[in-house]
Design an enzyme around this catalytic site. Structure first.
Site, PDB file in Angstrom:
ATOM      1  N   SER A  23      43.040  24.246  22.440  1.00  0.00           N
ATOM      2  CA  SER A  23      41.743  24.865  22.196  1.00  0.00           C
ATOM      3  C   SER A  23      41.716  25.542  20.829  1.00  0.00           C
ATOM      4  CB  SER A  23      41.466  25.930  23.262  1.00  0.00           C
ATOM      5  OG  SER A  23      41.222  25.282  24.472  1.00  0.00           O
ATOM      6  N   GLN A  81       2.306  -7.059  -5.982  1.00  0.00           N
ATOM      7  CA  GLN A  81       0.866  -6.825  -6.131  1.00  0.00           C
ATOM      8  C   GLN A  81       0.736  -5.501  -6.887  1.00  0.00           C
ATOM      9  OE1 GLN A  81      -1.296  -5.468  -2.714  1.00  0.00           O
ATOM     10  NE2 GLN A  81      -3.188  -6.516  -3.297  1.00  0.00           N
ATOM     11  N   ASN A 134      -8.445  -6.620  15.745  1.00  0.00           N
ATOM     12  CA  ASN A 134      -7.609  -7.448  14.873  1.00  0.00           C
ATOM     13  C   ASN A 134      -6.342  -6.684  14.515  1.00  0.00           C
ATOM     14  OD1 ASN A 134      -6.592  -9.145  12.854  1.00  0.00           O
ATOM     15  ND2 ASN A 134      -7.761  -8.056  11.276  1.00  0.00           N
ATOM     16  N   GLY A 162      -6.772  -5.036  -2.033  1.00  0.00           N
ATOM     17  CA  GLY A 162      -7.145  -5.424  -0.670  1.00  0.00           C
ATOM     18  C   GLY A 162      -6.168  -6.422  -0.070  1.00  0.00           C
ATOM     19  N   THR A 163      -6.267  -6.588   1.256  1.00  0.00           N
ATOM     20  CA  THR A 163      -5.297  -7.434   1.964  1.00  0.00           C
ATOM     21  C   THR A 163      -5.438  -8.917   1.578  1.00  0.00           C
ATOM     22  OG1 THR A 163      -6.851  -7.370   3.823  1.00  0.00           O
ATOM     23  CG2 THR A 163      -4.953  -5.920   3.963  1.00  0.00           C
ATOM     24  N   GLY A 172       0.816  -1.214   0.000  1.00  0.00           N
ATOM     25  CA  GLY A 172       0.000   0.000   0.000  1.00  0.00           C
ATOM     26  C   GLY A 172       0.848   1.261   0.000  1.00  0.00           C
ATOM     27  N   ALA A 209      47.135  26.074  21.175  1.00  0.00           N
ATOM     28  CA  ALA A 209      45.807  26.672  21.043  1.00  0.00           C
ATOM     29  C   ALA A 209      45.758  27.523  19.783  1.00  0.00           C
ATOM     30  CB  ALA A 209      45.502  27.528  22.266  1.00  0.00           C
ATOM     31  N   ARG A 222      -2.022   8.664   3.752  1.00  0.00           N
ATOM     32  CA  ARG A 222      -2.069   9.703   4.796  1.00  0.00           C
ATOM     33  C   ARG A 222      -0.694  10.137   5.279  1.00  0.00           C
ATOM     34  NH1 ARG A 222      -5.990   7.075   8.944  1.00  0.00           N
ATOM     35  NH2 ARG A 222      -5.456   5.187   7.809  1.00  0.00           N
ATOM     36  N   ASP A 277       3.328  -2.144   8.617  1.00  0.00           N
ATOM     37  CA  ASP A 277       3.254  -0.828   9.264  1.00  0.00           C
ATOM     38  C   ASP A 277       3.022  -0.935  10.773  1.00  0.00           C
ATOM     39  OD1 ASP A 277       0.610  -1.635   9.254  1.00  0.00           O
ATOM     40  OD2 ASP A 277      -0.178   0.123   8.218  1.00  0.00           O
TER      41      ASP A 277
HETATM   42  C1  UD1 Z   1      -6.278  -3.901   8.229  1.00  0.00           C
HETATM   43  C2  UD1 Z   1      -7.339  -4.952   8.595  1.00  0.00           C
HETATM   44  C3  UD1 Z   1      -7.970  -4.578   9.931  1.00  0.00           C
HETATM   45  C4  UD1 Z   1      -6.886  -4.450  10.980  1.00  0.00           C
HETATM   46  C5  UD1 Z   1      -5.846  -3.407  10.545  1.00  0.00           C
HETATM   47  C6  UD1 Z   1      -4.721  -3.271  11.521  1.00  0.00           C
HETATM   48  C7  UD1 Z   1      -8.201  -5.775   6.479  1.00  0.00           C
HETATM   49  C8  UD1 Z   1      -9.299  -5.715   5.513  1.00  0.00           C
HETATM   50  N1  UD1 Z   1      -8.328  -5.007   7.559  1.00  0.00           N
HETATM   51  O1  UD1 Z   1      -6.974  -2.674   8.025  1.00  0.00           O
HETATM   52  O2  UD1 Z   1      -8.903  -5.580  10.315  1.00  0.00           O
HETATM   53  O3  UD1 Z   1      -7.458  -4.083  12.214  1.00  0.00           O
HETATM   54  O4  UD1 Z   1      -5.305  -3.814   9.255  1.00  0.00           O
HETATM   55  O5  UD1 Z   1      -3.705  -4.149  11.316  1.00  0.00           O
HETATM   56  O6  UD1 Z   1      -7.266  -6.523   6.280  1.00  0.00           O
HETATM   57  N2  UD1 Z   1      -1.868  -3.822   1.797  1.00  0.00           N
HETATM   58  C9  UD1 Z   1      -1.365  -4.409   0.664  1.00  0.00           C
HETATM   59  N3  UD1 Z   1      -2.179  -4.537  -0.418  1.00  0.00           N
HETATM   60  C10 UD1 Z   1      -3.461  -4.116  -0.424  1.00  0.00           C
HETATM   61  C11 UD1 Z   1      -3.960  -3.502   0.755  1.00  0.00           C
HETATM   62  C12 UD1 Z   1      -3.145  -3.389   1.852  1.00  0.00           C
HETATM   63  O7  UD1 Z   1      -0.209  -4.827   0.622  1.00  0.00           O
HETATM   64  O8  UD1 Z   1      -4.129  -4.276  -1.451  1.00  0.00           O
HETATM   65  C13 UD1 Z   1      -0.979  -3.687   2.957  1.00  0.00           C
HETATM   66  C14 UD1 Z   1      -0.692  -2.258   3.325  1.00  0.00           C
HETATM   67  O9  UD1 Z   1       0.485  -1.796   2.698  1.00  0.00           O
HETATM   68  C15 UD1 Z   1      -0.518  -2.327   4.836  1.00  0.00           C
HETATM   69  C16 UD1 Z   1      -1.359  -3.533   5.229  1.00  0.00           C
HETATM   70  O10 UD1 Z   1      -1.614  -4.267   4.065  1.00  0.00           O
HETATM   71  O11 UD1 Z   1       0.820  -2.565   5.209  1.00  0.00           O
HETATM   72  C17 UD1 Z   1      -2.674  -3.146   5.890  1.00  0.00           C
HETATM   73  O12 UD1 Z   1      -3.401  -2.338   5.003  1.00  0.00           O
HETATM   74  P1  UD1 Z   1      -4.218  -1.098   5.512  1.00  0.00           P
HETATM   75  O13 UD1 Z   1      -4.844  -0.440   4.353  1.00  0.00           O
HETATM   76  O14 UD1 Z   1      -3.378  -0.278   6.431  1.00  0.00           O
HETATM   77  O15 UD1 Z   1      -5.362  -1.874   6.321  1.00  0.00           O
HETATM   78  P2  UD1 Z   1      -6.235  -1.320   7.509  1.00  0.00           P
HETATM   79  O16 UD1 Z   1      -7.296  -0.456   6.952  1.00  0.00           O
HETATM   80  O17 UD1 Z   1      -5.333  -0.757   8.547  1.00  0.00           O
HETATM   81 CA    CA Z   2      -3.033  -0.073   8.760  1.00  0.00          CA
END
Ligand code: UD1
Ligand code: CA
Length: 423
Positions: free
Chosen positions: A376, A77, A174, A82-83, A14, A394, A18, A107
């Protein structure tokens, strides 16, 4: 090449919008080291033998930063869907591997290895297809919430944006520290969809999906609020830095170092300090600085990367040391700059003395022999070699070259003082 388990996957694709930065979010530094390097260390400390880092935004920066670490692999990716999707892109790389995989996010620099090792261990003993570490926090804002049934059994994770007002009040969250069993996770990821507030593939849907197909899923509250601080903003980065700094100082105090005013002292995570050394207020130690035993550092000292202080060295107010080593018993009490200098034992560096190590293009070395005295406000124009027992007067400006051992030089440019006539 066969994959050696256990495996850890660290999500780091990601952008971290922010942060408002051109740098990949996980490369921002906490006490001198990138956030992801802490997560990598935590995964290693928990027992992971192969670490897959999922990269996307500013991928080149991550390749550079983690270059040459033999246990690290990269999965790309290219679109951040999404995660859940981020984990899925690791599949080709992990083809053929069956066993536990820990999934972490890049992070969360404050993760410690011990609770993560515990998660690996419990997953193995329970034979769970998913084990998630959870934490109870005072302010759950920003986290997915853990839903349990009336008997306390894990039901599912619900993302904050998808929470009802009641769910929003849940304080068990989580932290994104999971252990999954492969290949079961791949099947679960194939089943999840994007019907949520963000239209993304959520990894957080995988545990529920695994339960639906008969998998054993456990949520264990083994992490502490401090461990899971997620950095999404510069404010979070500063908070993580403060907690990490306190941990670093706590460690060195436990090892026998006195830190007079912890709130006004900065010690890099890579520095090492010997026992009975006293660090006075407003000292800044950056990089892989090594400080011996019984040293006095500060107040207002700045020790930069490559500094090595032997035992019993004193470095006082407004002294900066950079890429230099000081032998035992050497003293630089006030207003000095030592850069690219090898200083022997028992040397006295006077107030205001400096090495002029930069000629506008290149840096040059200075060596100062044992027992020398630098007066000095003396300026040593590098490259310069001051012999053992020599004295620099000095205000002298010592040009490039040598001051012979035992000689006394004074003036601008510095010249030897004639020995007094005999008789
Ligand atoms: C995620 C979790 C949430 C958890 C929070 C804290 C999900 C949907 N939600 O939310 O439940 O409480 O982390 O740990 O998983 N990333 C990718 N590829 C993507 C999206 C994200 O590599 O497509 C990476 C980001 O770089 C980051 C991490 O995954 O390091 C988490 O992504 P972020 O967008 O910060 O998730 P949260 O909204 O914090
Ligand atoms: Ca996060």
């Amino acid at each position: 090449m066969a994959i050696e388990g256990p495996v850890a996957i660290i999500l780091a694709a990601g952008q971290g919008k922010r942060m408002k930065s051109d740098r990949a979010k996980v490369l921002h530094e906490v006490c001198g080291r990138s956030m992801i390097s802490y997560v990598v260390d935590a995964a290693r400390g928990a027992g992971a033998r192969t670490i897959v880092v999922v990269v996307g935004y500013a991928a080149e920066q991550l390749y550079d930063a983690l270059d040459g670490e033999p246990d690290i692999r990269f999965a790309v990716q290219s679109e951040q869907l999404g995660t859940g999707h981020a984990v899925k892109v690791c599949r080709p790389l992990l083809e053929g591997y069956e066993g536990p995989v820990m999934v972490l996010v890049g992070d969360e620099p404050l993760l410690r290895p011990e609770p993560l090792a515990d998660l690996f261990d419990r997953q193995r003993r329970e034979g769970a297809s998913c084990l998630l570490g959870t934490a109870e926090v005072g302010d759950p804002t920003g986290f997915g919430r853990i839903l349990r049934d009336s008997a306390g059994r894990f039901l599912r994770i619900v993302e904050e944006r998808d929470c009802t007002p009641e769910e929003r009040a849940i304080r068990e969250v989580n932290p994104s520290c999971y252990v999954f069993e492969l290949p079961a996770l791949w099947d679960a990821l194939d089943q999840i969809n994007t019907s949520n507030a963000q239209g993304e593939y959520y990894l957080t849907d995988a545990p529920e999906q695994l339960m639906r197909t008969g998998g054993k899923v456990l949520a264990l509250n083994v992490l502490s609020a401090d461990d899971i601080l997620g950095v999404n903003t510069r404010q979070h980065l500063a908070q993580a830095g403060a907690i990490m700094q306190a941990r670093i100082q706590d460690h060195w105090m436990t090892e026998g170092v006195s830190i007079v005013d912890p709130g006004n002292t900065y010690i890099d995570g890579r520095a090492a300090i010997g026992r009975d050394t006293v660090v006075h207020p407003f000292t800044v130690i950056t990089g892989d600085v090594k400080i011996g035993e019984r040293c006095k550092v500060g107040p207002f000292a700045h020790l930069r990367p490559g500094t090595v202080l032997a035992d019993g060295v004193e470095v006082g107010a407004f002294v900066e040391v950079n890429r230099s080593s000081l032998g035992s018993g050497t003293v630089a009490r006030h207003l000095a700059y030592l850069g690219d200098a090898q200083v022997g034992e028992g040397v006295n560096v006077g107030c205001g003395a400096i090495t002029a190590n930069f000629d506008g293009e290149r840096k040059h070395p200075t060596t100062i022999g044992d027992g020398a005295r630098i007066g000095s406000n003396a300026v040593l124009v590098a490259p310069v070699e001051v012999g053992a027992g020599a004295v620099v007067g000095a205000g002298a400006v010592v040009p490039k070259g040598e001051v012979p051992p035992g000689a006394t030089v004074v003036g601008v440019p510095a010249r030897p003082v004639k020995p007094p006539a005999e008789g």
